[in-house]
Write an enzyme that holds these catalytic residues in place. Sequence first.
Site, PDB file in Angstrom:
ATOM      1  N   ASP A 108      -8.755  -4.438  -6.990  1.00 44.69           N
ATOM      2  CA  ASP A 108      -8.393  -3.629  -5.675  1.00 44.69           C
ATOM      3  C   ASP A 108      -9.202  -1.827  -5.736  1.00 44.69           C
ATOM      4  O   ASP A 108      -9.247  -1.779  -6.440  1.00 44.69           O
ATOM      5  CB  ASP A 108      -6.700  -3.209  -5.665  1.00 44.69           C
ATOM      6  N   HIS A 132      -8.044  -4.724  -2.159  1.00 45.06           N
ATOM      7  CA  HIS A 132      -6.326  -4.802  -1.693  1.00 45.06           C
ATOM      8  C   HIS A 132      -5.245  -5.633  -0.923  1.00 45.06           C
ATOM      9  O   HIS A 132      -3.801  -5.275  -0.720  1.00 45.06           O
ATOM     10  CB  HIS A 132      -6.552  -3.240  -1.070  1.00 45.06           C
ATOM     11  N   SER A 170       0.725  -1.605   0.191  1.00 44.82           N
ATOM     12  CA  SER A 170      -0.399  -0.245   0.035  1.00 44.82           C
ATOM     13  C   SER A 170       0.695   1.341  -0.397  1.00 44.82           C
ATOM     14  O   SER A 170       1.626   1.363  -0.719  1.00 44.82           O
ATOM     15  CB  SER A 170      -0.655  -0.398   1.151  1.00 44.82           C
TER      16      SER A 170
END
Length: 272
Positions: free
Chosen positions: A220, A252, A145
Amino acid sequence: STTLYRAKDSKAVIVLAQGDKQGKGLAEMFKFKSDDGKFDIYGVLYKPKDFDPKKTYPIINALYGGPGSNEISARYVSSLRAECRKGYFVVKVNNRGSGNRGKKFLGSNYLRLGDVDIQDHADGVRLVTKRPYIDGKRVGIVGHSYGGFMAAMGIFKFPDVYAAASIGAGVTDWRNYDTIYTERYMSTPQLNEKGYNVGSVMTYAKNLKGKALILHGMVDDNVHPNNAFQLIAALDKAGISYESRFWPNGGHGLGSGASQTRWEFLDRVLKP
């Protein structure tokens, strides 16, 4: 240990509890000055299993690094990290922009995501790789991330520092991310064009010398897969090789097998 200090002059009054001063020796804290000389930057170096200072080891810079986050704290380390069990050193750094250091420290990367934050990690790696038992040519950077963004910025912006990067679900250009988060730290692209360009991974893609692994979930809905596609397009345009894996049903958090894919890549490139 637990010590009582006097508030008015910071003098130690009494040690209330003292453990084994030697400890297990699994980690040590270090600090260095930020490149602008304004802040002390703190880090922790975690040692590999059965550490022998006569040998040399690869090192992984494991990071997240997002605004207000916290990578490390001054806590006793009583067990080995998973990476250390495999024969790696691990370095973690509380970069500028992270939390619990006050407004100036938090705001030092305002309008500059991907600038001073990754600079602090690269400088921390440069410091610890001066030690004879850490191989400065076998340095990996790993994140997911915001950490994936930092891993990408690290290997593309500092090709002299990092030899391998695992880029998990990373933002590659802040124009691609949601406004409620991005504009809080970067303002708008119209008002901060330079900041968005400096904070774009594609600005540095042509610099890649090491090995990059791009990991992303195709569904995602946090960091859109287009972030990975744009980076791949830039690398293809520059004629630079890379590795990638996509999960058709992965969100994600990626799909099953992501950890195995990451470790196979790191072990192959860094050879612990």
